[in-house]
Design a protein around this motif. Sequence first.
Motif, PDB file in Angstrom:
ATOM      1  N   LEU A   8      10.613   4.725  -9.249  1.00 53.97           N
ATOM      2  CA  LEU A   8       9.570   5.843  -8.498  1.00 53.97           C
ATOM      3  C   LEU A   8       7.823   5.412  -9.073  1.00 53.97           C
ATOM      4  N   VAL A   9       8.255   5.561 -10.427  1.00 54.56           N
ATOM      5  CA  VAL A   9       7.056   6.068 -11.659  1.00 54.56           C
ATOM      6  C   VAL A   9       6.121   4.625 -11.082  1.00 54.56           C
ATOM      7  N   GLN A  10       7.503   3.417 -11.008  1.00 58.91           N
ATOM      8  CA  GLN A  10       6.760   1.675 -11.129  1.00 58.91           C
ATOM      9  C   GLN A  10       5.813   1.472  -9.716  1.00 58.91           C
ATOM     10  N   ALA A  11       7.101   2.356  -8.544  1.00 59.63           N
ATOM     11  CA  ALA A  11       6.491   2.409  -7.363  1.00 59.63           C
ATOM     12  C   ALA A  11       4.796   2.421  -7.452  1.00 59.63           C
ATOM     13  N   GLU A  12       4.904   3.806  -8.053  1.00 60.60           N
ATOM     14  CA  GLU A  12       3.640   4.515  -7.722  1.00 60.60           C
ATOM     15  C   GLU A  12       2.709   3.859  -8.692  1.00 60.60           C
ATOM     16  N   ALA A  13       2.588   2.683  -9.615  1.00 58.03           N
ATOM     17  CA  ALA A  13       1.564   2.456 -10.729  1.00 58.03           C
ATOM     18  C   ALA A  13       1.452   1.032 -10.128  1.00 58.03           C
ATOM     19  N   LEU A  14       2.124  -0.086  -8.542  1.00 54.92           N
ATOM     20  CA  LEU A  14       1.840  -0.555  -8.021  1.00 54.92           C
ATOM     21  C   LEU A  14       1.156  -0.091  -6.615  1.00 54.92           C
ATOM     22  N   ASP A  15       1.025   0.698  -6.371  1.00 55.84           N
ATOM     23  CA  ASP A  15       0.131   1.383  -5.654  1.00 55.84           C
ATOM     24  C   ASP A  15      -1.177   1.588  -5.341  1.00 55.84           C
ATOM     25  N   ARG A  16      -1.092   2.146  -7.174  1.00 53.17           N
ATOM     26  CA  ARG A  16      -3.076   1.946  -7.187  1.00 53.17           C
ATOM     27  C   ARG A  16      -3.359   0.546  -7.444  1.00 53.17           C
ATOM     28  N   ILE A  17      -3.102  -0.095  -7.588  1.00 49.91           N
ATOM     29  CA  ILE A  17      -3.372  -1.587  -7.044  1.00 49.91           C
ATOM     30  C   ILE A  17      -3.624  -2.094  -6.212  1.00 49.91           C
ATOM     31  N   CYS A  18      -2.935  -1.996  -5.098  1.00 51.28           N
ATOM     32  CA  CYS A  18      -2.176  -2.866  -4.039  1.00 51.28           C
ATOM     33  C   CYS A  18      -1.186  -2.283  -2.609  1.00 51.28           C
ATOM     34  N   GLU A  19      -2.147  -2.284  -1.888  1.00 53.72           N
ATOM     35  CA  GLU A  19      -0.821  -2.528  -1.049  1.00 53.72           C
ATOM     36  C   GLU A  19      -0.001  -3.265  -0.595  1.00 53.72           C
ATOM     37  N   LEU A  20       1.523  -3.032  -0.039  1.00 58.15           N
ATOM     38  CA  LEU A  20       2.308  -4.090   0.093  1.00 58.15           C
ATOM     39  C   LEU A  20       2.755  -4.241   1.262  1.00 58.15           C
ATOM     40  N   ASP A  21       3.026  -5.140   1.972  1.00 57.36           N
ATOM     41  CA  ASP A  21       2.756  -5.608   3.459  1.00 57.36           C
ATOM     42  C   ASP A  21       4.437  -5.644   3.923  1.00 57.36           C
ATOM     43  N   LEU A  22       5.002  -5.560   2.944  1.00 58.45           N
ATOM     44  CA  LEU A  22       6.404  -6.704   3.538  1.00 58.45           C
ATOM     45  C   LEU A  22       7.356  -5.791   2.415  1.00 58.45           C
ATOM     46  N   VAL A  23       8.735  -5.104   2.305  1.00 55.73           N
ATOM     47  CA  VAL A  23       9.296  -4.547   1.203  1.00 55.73           C
ATOM     48  C   VAL A  23      10.746  -4.828   1.758  1.00 55.73           C
ATOM     49  N   ILE A  24      12.089  -6.289   1.337  1.00 57.96           N
ATOM     50  CA  ILE A  24      12.252  -6.473   1.818  1.00 57.96           C
ATOM     51  C   ILE A  24      13.661  -5.643   0.345  1.00 57.96           C
ATOM     52  N   THR A  25      14.815  -5.287   1.158  1.00 63.71           N
ATOM     53  CA  THR A  25      16.118  -4.987   0.770  1.00 63.71           C
ATOM     54  C   THR A  25      17.236  -4.828   0.816  1.00 63.71           C
ATOM     55  N   LEU A  26      18.076  -5.964  -0.365  1.00 67.65           N
ATOM     56  CA  LEU A  26      19.832  -6.457   0.494  1.00 67.65           C
ATOM     57  C   LEU A  26      20.708  -5.872   0.165  1.00 67.65           C
TER      58      LEU A  26
END
Length: 223
Positions: free
Chosen positions: A94-112
């Motif tokens: 979650l910490v990494q996901a929040e860091a990513l949020d600060r620089i961009c917005e994701l269009d697609l997340v795939i989970t297998l």
Amino acid sequence: MASKLLRAVILGPPGSGKGTVCQRIAQSFGLQHLSSGHFLRENIKANTEVGDMAKQYIEKGLLVPDHVITRLMMSELENRRSQHWLLDGFPRTLVQAEALDRICELDLVITLNIPFETLKDRLSRRWIHPPSGRVYNLDFNPPHVHGIDDVTGEPLIQQEDDKPEAVAARLRQYKDVAKPVIELYKSRGVLHQFSGTETNKIWPYVYTLFSNKITPIQSKEAY
């Protein structure tokens, strides 16, 4: 098609076939496949500051902490502002996901979603060439000569954590850490889950999903 840059992430436990799916997406849609494991190896090899920090944890058998991996990935993403990309192995927490949020917005997340038994079998049949990170699987991607790397002729090893007893612990750990990340993207409506035991059967659905967002440069039958 919109000219907006595509920002995508693939999530999945060890042995889920993430690497194979990522390669196919990258080839079919011209996306940069950004693997955190690859960048870690490159930085460790080049003795960068962040590589040396990561190495200290890896040598002790510890997971690379959020602040190290985040710093590494942020600088890589900074260099790719004008490219379509697909992240593999990041964000893991979650910490990494929040860091990513600060620089961009994701269009697609795939989970297998792959059954536990399938993952256990796949991982225990996985051998690697440590210097390059090349991975072989005795079932569907065996080396030409058993126990030998195709490219260099050097010996392959089975990682300690690919041995059956370690696999179960790794999969449990992945599940615990990934759950909040999956929930976060689900709540935003960008998460797409694919279940199955064979990458070839999952692939057409993944291809269709990406085709709705970006024009393919290669047909899905190319595999």
